[in-house]
Scaffold this motif. Sequence first.
Motif, PDB file in Angstrom:
ATOM      1  N   GLU A 174      48.044  13.888 182.718  1.00 54.12           N
ATOM      2  CA  GLU A 174      46.548  14.527 182.821  1.00 54.12           C
ATOM      3  C   GLU A 174      45.723  13.522 183.507  1.00 54.12           C
ATOM      4  N   PRO A 175      44.832  14.228 184.459  1.00 51.66           N
ATOM      5  CA  PRO A 175      44.076  13.220 185.366  1.00 51.66           C
ATOM      6  C   PRO A 175      42.671  13.098 184.582  1.00 51.66           C
ATOM      7  N   ARG A 176      42.797  12.815 183.261  1.00 51.30           N
ATOM      8  CA  ARG A 176      41.640  12.747 182.505  1.00 51.30           C
ATOM      9  C   ARG A 176      41.323  11.205 182.071  1.00 51.30           C
ATOM     10  N   PHE A 177      41.980  10.510 182.684  1.00 48.56           N
ATOM     11  CA  PHE A 177      41.767   8.787 182.184  1.00 48.56           C
ATOM     12  C   PHE A 177      40.736   8.358 183.157  1.00 48.56           C
ATOM     13  N   SER A 178      39.692   7.750 182.523  1.00 45.81           N
ATOM     14  CA  SER A 178      38.552   7.380 183.505  1.00 45.81           C
ATOM     15  C   SER A 178      38.651   5.816 183.879  1.00 45.81           C
ATOM     16  N   THR A 179      39.488   5.020 183.328  1.00 50.92           N
ATOM     17  CA  THR A 179      39.697   3.522 183.604  1.00 50.92           C
ATOM     18  C   THR A 179      41.060   3.404 183.488  1.00 50.92           C
ATOM     19  N   PRO A 180      41.415   2.175 184.102  1.00 52.63           N
ATOM     20  CA  PRO A 180      43.004   1.579 183.925  1.00 52.63           C
ATOM     21  C   PRO A 180      43.156   1.307 182.610  1.00 52.63           C
ATOM     22  N   GLU A 181      42.060   0.729 181.801  1.00 53.60           N
ATOM     23  CA  GLU A 181      42.436   0.414 180.380  1.00 53.60           C
ATOM     24  C   GLU A 181      42.700   1.507 179.692  1.00 53.60           C
ATOM     25  N   GLN A 182      42.263   2.717 179.765  1.00 49.34           N
ATOM     26  CA  GLN A 182      42.653   3.988 179.094  1.00 49.34           C
ATOM     27  C   GLN A 182      44.123   4.375 179.413  1.00 49.34           C
ATOM     28  N   VAL A 183      44.493   4.206 180.876  1.00 49.14           N
ATOM     29  CA  VAL A 183      46.053   4.396 181.336  1.00 49.14           C
ATOM     30  C   VAL A 183      46.793   3.421 180.320  1.00 49.14           C
ATOM     31  N   ALA A 184      46.458   2.104 180.349  1.00 50.34           N
ATOM     32  CA  ALA A 184      47.299   1.130 179.477  1.00 50.34           C
ATOM     33  C   ALA A 184      47.344   1.629 178.174  1.00 50.34           C
ATOM     34  N   GLN A 185      46.232   1.961 177.517  1.00 50.21           N
ATOM     35  CA  GLN A 185      46.063   2.399 176.113  1.00 50.21           C
ATOM     36  C   GLN A 185      46.980   3.482 175.800  1.00 50.21           C
ATOM     37  N   PHE A 186      46.917   4.623 176.550  1.00 48.40           N
ATOM     38  CA  PHE A 186      47.844   5.793 176.768  1.00 48.40           C
ATOM     39  C   PHE A 186      49.140   5.449 176.687  1.00 48.40           C
ATOM     40  N   GLN A 187      49.465   4.627 177.336  1.00 48.35           N
ATOM     41  CA  GLN A 187      50.953   4.175 177.483  1.00 48.35           C
ATOM     42  C   GLN A 187      51.323   3.279 176.029  1.00 48.35           C
ATOM     43  N   ARG A 188      50.656   2.552 175.713  1.00 42.31           N
ATOM     44  CA  ARG A 188      50.712   1.939 174.314  1.00 42.31           C
ATOM     45  C   ARG A 188      51.244   2.961 173.081  1.00 42.31           C
ATOM     46  N   ILE A 189      50.337   4.089 173.328  1.00 40.07           N
ATOM     47  CA  ILE A 189      50.424   5.296 172.357  1.00 40.07           C
ATOM     48  C   ILE A 189      51.806   6.005 172.428  1.00 40.07           C
ATOM     49  N   VAL A 190      52.095   6.149 173.897  1.00 39.21           N
ATOM     50  CA  VAL A 190      53.371   6.534 174.385  1.00 39.21           C
ATOM     51  C   VAL A 190      54.569   6.003 173.646  1.00 39.21           C
ATOM     52  N   THR A 191      54.765   4.722 173.878  1.00 35.37           N
ATOM     53  CA  THR A 191      55.740   3.785 173.340  1.00 35.37           C
ATOM     54  C   THR A 191      55.758   3.556 171.929  1.00 35.37           C
ATOM     55  N   TRP A 192      54.571   3.541 171.104  1.00 36.61           N
ATOM     56  CA  TRP A 192      54.411   3.664 169.898  1.00 36.61           C
ATOM     57  C   TRP A 192      54.941   4.822 169.212  1.00 36.61           C
ATOM     58  N   SER A 193      54.591   5.937 169.802  1.00 36.74           N
ATOM     59  CA  SER A 193      55.221   7.447 169.263  1.00 36.74           C
ATOM     60  C   SER A 193      56.670   7.450 169.086  1.00 36.74           C
ATOM     61  N   GLY A 194      57.392   6.788 169.842  1.00 35.06           N
ATOM     62  CA  GLY A 194      58.888   6.741 169.885  1.00 35.06           C
ATOM     63  C   GLY A 194      59.449   5.871 168.567  1.00 35.06           C
ATOM     64  N   ARG A 195      58.602   5.065 168.034  1.00 33.80           N
ATOM     65  CA  ARG A 195      59.161   4.217 167.092  1.00 33.80           C
ATOM     66  C   ARG A 195      58.382   4.423 165.641  1.00 33.80           C
ATOM     67  N   THR A 196      57.311   5.063 165.500  1.00 29.82           N
ATOM     68  CA  THR A 196      56.587   5.268 164.405  1.00 29.82           C
ATOM     69  C   THR A 196      57.293   6.169 163.339  1.00 29.82           C
ATOM     70  N   GLN A 197      57.089   5.600 162.167  1.00 30.92           N
ATOM     71  CA  GLN A 197      57.817   6.613 161.077  1.00 30.92           C
ATOM     72  C   GLN A 197      56.722   7.650 160.637  1.00 30.92           C
ATOM     73  N   TYR A 198      55.460   7.271 160.496  1.00 28.91           N
ATOM     74  CA  TYR A 198      54.645   8.153 159.820  1.00 28.91           C
ATOM     75  C   TYR A 198      53.630   8.648 160.696  1.00 28.91           C
ATOM     76  N   GLY A 199      53.423   8.120 161.938  1.00 35.13           N
ATOM     77  CA  GLY A 199      52.220   8.481 162.917  1.00 35.13           C
ATOM     78  C   GLY A 199      50.980   8.279 162.641  1.00 35.13           C
ATOM     79  N   ASP A 200      50.719   7.456 161.634  1.00 34.95           N
ATOM     80  CA  ASP A 200      49.481   7.167 161.219  1.00 34.95           C
ATOM     81  C   ASP A 200      48.732   6.217 162.251  1.00 34.95           C
ATOM     82  N   ILE A 201      47.609   6.790 162.897  1.00 33.94           N
ATOM     83  CA  ILE A 201      46.903   6.275 163.927  1.00 33.94           C
ATOM     84  C   ILE A 201      46.477   4.911 163.522  1.00 33.94           C
ATOM     85  N   ALA A 202      46.246   4.510 162.373  1.00 35.69           N
ATOM     86  CA  ALA A 202      45.706   3.168 161.711  1.00 35.69           C
ATOM     87  C   ALA A 202      46.982   2.273 162.233  1.00 35.69           C
TER      88      ALA A 202
END
Length: 688
Positions: free
Chosen positions: A125-153
């Motif tokens: 999506e072209p909705r990321f306004s800063t490079p920091e948001q792009v990096a954070q989104f990649q963190r979320i993608v990586t985490w999504s592959g290993r999380t057991q409960y999917g709790d954002i906390a």
Amino acid sequence: MSSLATASCEALSEGGALARALDAFVPRPAQLRLTGAIAETLQQRDVLLAEAGTGTGKTFAYLVPALLSGLKTIVSTGTRALQDQLYHRDLPRVRAALGVGHRAALLKGRANYLCRYRLDQARGEPRFSTPEQVAQFQRIVTWSGRTQYGDIAELDGLADDSPLLPMVTSTVDNCLGTDCPFWSDCFVVRARQRAQEADLVVVNHHLLLADLALKQEGFGEILPGAQAFIIDEAHQLPELATNFFGEGFGMRPWQELVCDCLAECRSVAGAQATLQQPVATLELALRALREAMEKLPPRGTRWRAMAQPEVADGFDAVSAALAQLRDALALVREASPGLDACHARAQEAVSRLARWLGEDLPLFDFEADEHDAAGVDDGNDVLWYELTPRGFRCHRTPMDVSGPLREHRERSMAAWVFTSATLTVDGGFDHLAKRLGLDDPDTLVQPSPFDWPQQALCYLPQHLPDPVARGYGTALIAALRPVLEASQGRAFLLFASHRALREAAEALRDGPWPLFVQGEAPRASLLQRFRDSGNGVLLGSASFREGVDVVGDALSVVVIDKLPFAAPDDPVFEAQLDAIRREGGNPFRDEQLPQAVIALKQGVGRLIRSETDRGVLVLCDPRLLSKGYGRVFLDSLPPFRRTRELADVQAFFARQWGSSLETDAAAAIAAGVPDAGADPAAPPFSLS
């Protein structure tokens, strides 16, 4: 005493299961009395209102009988942070000590769980306004592959208001349900399944109330049926309930609808051509309406908003644009589950806006009576708006939630325990019981076991002007500086308004203590830095009255600038006061004063958090002594020693730390200044 009460009290007594398992556990008579009352309530499927002062140990007092009862139990806490603490820290310790194998589950609202479908939609999506948001989104993608409960906390460092969260979590409106391709792997579905199978489920008030509201509307339930409900921090429940038994809409969800429509178009040929113009029209109408609302007060009634012709025209334009988008979506809704869900959201948006506008009512009758001008409809719901920095929200809020709360409680046939450190006003439960719809509940007050006369001092500075007088802020800081010097910082200052907070922050910038100001860093980070500093000064507003839990010398002073009466610009509160007035009641006595007393007690509760804490409470509002109602506030507080003399404050801290002020304080006392410690049973000033 019932068998459950006996077993529960034995577990918490000297030599009992908790004492054997936990090194730091100390039996407390107040905790045992509270435990017995809760156990009897669970056994009899009754209702209990229990005020348990700070240090009583109410968490263990309700967990022990709940686990020993064998009842399917819902424990609801005030915040997600408390929910996590209860589930991850307190509950495992009690279960291990008791040796019970009960299954427990943690259940949060769907916005706390990763949505695999929306994460997949957000890729590229072209909705990321800063490079920091792009990096954070990649963190979320990586985490999504290993999380057991999917709790954002689990994602440390992701702010609660991050713009990424709506992109990777779902809402009731945009969830595709069983049509979702990720349904079998959905974190929300899994969490609910665990809750259904558990013996004890830990939730928060938002989720509990969302469930009650759904049940009231007949749409099913989120939480499993339970035989016992334990509501911790119960003083929060009535106000929170008004949000969940009403309805609302706003600019941001409709902007998200626009984005989701465009995202869904990528996978459906021809959909973009159909939706592009209606989407653009809605975006333009929303921006024009927000611009028209700029001239309005930050909050107000529907009647006040619609009295402005440009605002009325703006709502008409948004209504027409939503209808146009709904009709366009109807043409393509069968092409994909996502577009079908967008159509349903557009239809619901049209309906909610129409209900709020009351299109069958003469809204533009400027001769409206006082009831209409107060923003109250025929169903006694308050219709109002609030502006945000880049948007708006509109609400339909019931003035009285006691009816639906009573209805659900009676229908549940369960035991209900409502507990908090702040439920009473001047020793009575009448105010909260009425708001909760409780007619004749069992009640219990267990005061804090702390030695208040020895551990704390209440200081009311002299010569401060009325809080509404010009120069009050300057006089306040002048009165506080010598207190902060005596305490060497280590203070928490609570302000009734953000403006007063900002002015105090500027005035204290030149002080020798580290300054921590609400809004200048995330809350959790601010509190941790304050704790670590050891001598900082923390400044907060109303939202900091609860959740500031700092044990030890790092917090040795709590300052409250004004009595916390509710803001006069709250449309719901004003409508409630108007209703009390019309029914022949006294709005100040029946609502404003009790609410302010409970709020003050919450702020005061930040001072002494353990048996070894010592500190000074500074109450700056001179109305505590100049007005008759001041006695109600003071009589609702713990049994502090009270003083109006600065020398007593200096002597208090000199005795605690043996500071260089000790000589000055001793000299002041020798010169005739009364020692606050001379007679702990009596305050050294008269309230008459």
